[in-house]
Motif scaffolding. Structure first.
Motif, PDB file in Angstrom:
ATOM      1  N   ALA A   1       0.841  -1.208   0.000  1.00 34.26           N
ATOM      2  CA  ALA A   1       0.000   0.000   0.000  1.00 34.26           C
ATOM      3  C   ALA A   1       0.870   1.250   0.000  1.00 34.26           C
ATOM      4  CB  ALA A   1      -0.934  -0.013   1.214  1.00 34.26           C
ATOM      5  N   GLU A   2       1.885   1.278   0.836  1.00 31.97           N
ATOM      6  CA  GLU A   2       2.761   2.455   0.910  1.00 31.97           C
ATOM      7  C   GLU A   2       3.476   2.694  -0.417  1.00 31.97           C
ATOM      8  OE1 GLU A   2       5.283   1.631   4.261  1.00 31.97           O
ATOM      9  OE2 GLU A   2       3.704   2.083   5.709  1.00 31.97           O
ATOM     10  N   ALA A   3       3.960   1.628  -1.054  1.00 34.62           N
ATOM     11  CA  ALA A   3       4.671   1.778  -2.329  1.00 34.62           C
ATOM     12  C   ALA A   3       3.739   2.323  -3.406  1.00 34.62           C
ATOM     13  CB  ALA A   3       5.271   0.437  -2.758  1.00 34.62           C
ATOM     14  N   LEU A   4       2.516   1.836  -3.457  1.00 39.30           N
ATOM     15  CA  LEU A   4       1.570   2.310  -4.463  1.00 39.30           C
ATOM     16  C   LEU A   4       1.203   3.772  -4.238  1.00 39.30           C
ATOM     17  CD1 LEU A   4      -0.664  -0.865  -4.706  1.00 39.30           C
ATOM     18  CD2 LEU A   4       0.848   0.040  -6.498  1.00 39.30           C
ATOM     19  N   LEU A   5       0.979   4.155  -2.991  1.00 37.64           N
ATOM     20  CA  LEU A   5       0.655   5.552  -2.693  1.00 37.64           C
ATOM     21  C   LEU A   5       1.837   6.461  -3.018  1.00 37.64           C
ATOM     22  CD1 LEU A   5      -1.331   5.133   0.643  1.00 37.64           C
ATOM     23  CD2 LEU A   5      -2.248   5.834  -1.591  1.00 37.64           C
TER      24      LEU A   5
ATOM     25  N   GLY B   1       2.214   7.417  -6.529  1.00 37.27           N
ATOM     26  CA  GLY B   1       1.183   8.288  -7.065  1.00 37.27           C
ATOM     27  C   GLY B   1      -0.103   7.586  -7.460  1.00 37.27           C
ATOM     28  N   CYS B   2      -0.206   6.310  -7.189  1.00 37.19           N
ATOM     29  CA  CYS B   2      -1.441   5.580  -7.515  1.00 37.19           C
ATOM     30  C   CYS B   2      -2.558   6.066  -6.593  1.00 37.19           C
ATOM     31  CB  CYS B   2      -1.229   4.083  -7.340  1.00 37.19           C
ATOM     32  SG  CYS B   2       0.045   3.405  -8.424  1.00 37.19           S
ATOM     33  N   ARG B   3      -3.731   6.254  -7.168  1.00 41.10           N
ATOM     34  CA  ARG B   3      -4.841   6.768  -6.375  1.00 41.10           C
ATOM     35  C   ARG B   3      -6.069   5.875  -6.392  1.00 41.10           C
ATOM     36  NH1 ARG B   3      -1.412   8.569  -4.031  1.00 41.10           N
ATOM     37  NH2 ARG B   3      -0.497  10.600  -4.301  1.00 41.10           N
ATOM     38  N   HIS B   4      -6.207   5.043  -7.389  1.00 38.04           N
ATOM     39  CA  HIS B   4      -7.345   4.118  -7.470  1.00 38.04           C
ATOM     40  C   HIS B   4      -6.792   2.710  -7.277  1.00 38.04           C
ATOM     41  CE1 HIS B   4      -9.754   7.458  -8.773  1.00 38.04           C
ATOM     42  NE2 HIS B   4      -8.842   7.735  -9.701  1.00 38.04           N
ATOM     43  N   LEU B   5      -6.979   2.199  -6.075  1.00 40.44           N
ATOM     44  CA  LEU B   5      -6.314   0.970  -5.679  1.00 40.44           C
ATOM     45  C   LEU B   5      -7.304  -0.164  -5.439  1.00 40.44           C
ATOM     46  CD1 LEU B   5      -3.944   2.746  -3.186  1.00 40.44           C
ATOM     47  CD2 LEU B   5      -3.351   1.925  -5.456  1.00 40.44           C
ATOM     48  N   GLY B   6      -6.819  -1.374  -5.601  1.00 37.56           N
ATOM     49  CA  GLY B   6      -7.606  -2.569  -5.326  1.00 37.56           C
ATOM     50  C   GLY B   6      -6.717  -3.635  -4.730  1.00 37.56           C
ATOM     51  N   PHE B   7      -7.339  -4.626  -4.174  1.00 32.41           N
ATOM     52  CA  PHE B   7      -6.614  -5.787  -3.654  1.00 32.41           C
ATOM     53  C   PHE B   7      -7.296  -7.018  -4.220  1.00 32.41           C
ATOM     54  CE2 PHE B   7      -5.442  -9.219  -0.948  1.00 32.41           C
ATOM     55  CZ  PHE B   7      -4.143  -8.940  -0.562  1.00 32.41           C
TER      56      PHE B   7
ATOM     57  N   VAL C   1      -5.462  -2.552   3.505  1.00 28.13           N
ATOM     58  CA  VAL C   1      -6.552  -1.597   3.713  1.00 28.13           C
ATOM     59  C   VAL C   1      -6.247  -0.697   4.907  1.00 28.13           C
ATOM     60  CG1 VAL C   1      -9.012  -1.373   4.290  1.00 28.13           C
ATOM     61  CG2 VAL C   1      -8.261  -3.055   2.592  1.00 28.13           C
ATOM     62  N   ALA C   2      -5.692  -1.242   5.975  1.00 28.52           N
ATOM     63  CA  ALA C   2      -5.350  -0.430   7.148  1.00 28.52           C
ATOM     64  C   ALA C   2      -4.314   0.632   6.786  1.00 28.52           C
ATOM     65  CB  ALA C   2      -4.833  -1.320   8.281  1.00 28.52           C
ATOM     66  N   ALA C   3      -3.350   0.279   5.953  1.00 26.59           N
ATOM     67  CA  ALA C   3      -2.329   1.246   5.548  1.00 26.59           C
ATOM     68  C   ALA C   3      -2.900   2.322   4.628  1.00 26.59           C
ATOM     69  CB  ALA C   3      -1.164   0.525   4.866  1.00 26.59           C
ATOM     70  N   LEU C   4      -3.952   1.985   3.890  1.00 20.02           N
ATOM     71  CA  LEU C   4      -4.607   2.959   3.015  1.00 20.02           C
ATOM     72  C   LEU C   4      -5.546   3.896   3.774  1.00 20.02           C
ATOM     73  CD1 LEU C   4      -5.789   0.845  -0.073  1.00 20.02           C
ATOM     74  CD2 LEU C   4      -3.791   2.335   0.088  1.00 20.02           C
ATOM     75  N   ALA C   5      -5.947   3.514   4.966  1.00 21.15           N
ATOM     76  CA  ALA C   5      -6.998   4.234   5.697  1.00 21.15           C
ATOM     77  C   ALA C   5      -6.795   5.748   5.743  1.00 21.15           C
ATOM     78  CB  ALA C   5      -7.163   3.658   7.098  1.00 21.15           C
ATOM     79  N   PRO C   6      -5.614   6.258   6.088  1.00 20.49           N
ATOM     80  CA  PRO C   6      -5.462   7.722   6.121  1.00 20.49           C
ATOM     81  C   PRO C   6      -5.696   8.374   4.749  1.00 20.49           C
ATOM     82  CG  PRO C   6      -3.677   6.672   7.328  1.00 20.49           C
ATOM     83  CD  PRO C   6      -4.421   5.579   6.606  1.00 20.49           C
TER      84      PRO C   6
END
Length: 182
Positions: free
Chosen positions: A114-118, A121-127, A145-150
């Motif tokens: 999650a951190e690497a994708l953010l 610059g990725c903004r539309h993410l899925g798992f 998902v927890a890392a994406l929460a903020p």
């Protein structure tokens, strides 16, 4: 009774249809062979196969058993350990006396992804997970998902869970295509 062990190592699998399990299985076979041992592979997916496998492992006096990730019944590990056969569970969180576990750090893996994708610059993410989930997949997804929460709370990212109908590239590609079309 002859209680000596053979040069056989039992490997219990539940299909090697996805890329991870196939690569793991190949690596296990190579390493066992490199150590001068032989592999006795069993696919276990029901009680009858479980009973046959335990009987076969006892008959051939296996030196140890590796229970791979996926869904082989953990009862096999319990029974082998009870019979004095060393057991290692791969990517299976178990607390069974006589059974060692080797686990991936799914929480760190999910968080780092999650951190690497953010950061990229990725903004539309899925798992992408498998319907019904696996121990590892569910743990990685929760950490992701927890890392994406903020970022989600601040509106800097969106998230969509993707579920594949089964393991493998084709099922994953179909799930991604469905999400893309939605």
């Amino acid at each position: 009774m002859n209680r000596q062990r053979s040069d056989l190592v039992g490997i219990v699998v539940r299909g090697a249809t996805d890329p991870y399990r196939a690569a793991l299985f190949e690596a296990l076979l190579r390493e066992i062979d490199a150590r001068g041992l032989q592999s006795l592979v069993a696919e276990v997916d029901d009680e009858a196969a479980l009973d046959r496998t335990i009987a076969r492992f006892l008959q051939y006096r296996v030196s140890g058993v590796l229970v791979t990730s996926g869904a082989p019944p953990i009862a096999l590990a319990e029974q082998c350990a009870r019979l004095g056969i060393p057991v290692v569970a791969l990517n299976r969180a178990v607390s069974i006396p006589g059974v060692d576990a080797v686990l991936s750090d799914n929480e760190i893996g999910g968080r780092l992804a999650a951190e690497a994708l953010l950061q990229a610059g990725c903004r539309h993410l899925g798992f992408l997970g498998v319907e019904g989930g696996t121990y590892s997949g569910l743990a990685r997804s929760a950490a992701f998902v927890a890392a994406l929460a903020p970022a989600l709370a601040a509106g800097r990212a969106t998230f969509r869970p993707l579920l594949a109908a089964g393991p493998g590239h084709d099922a994953g590609a179909a799930a991604a295509a469905r999400a893309w079309d939605a």
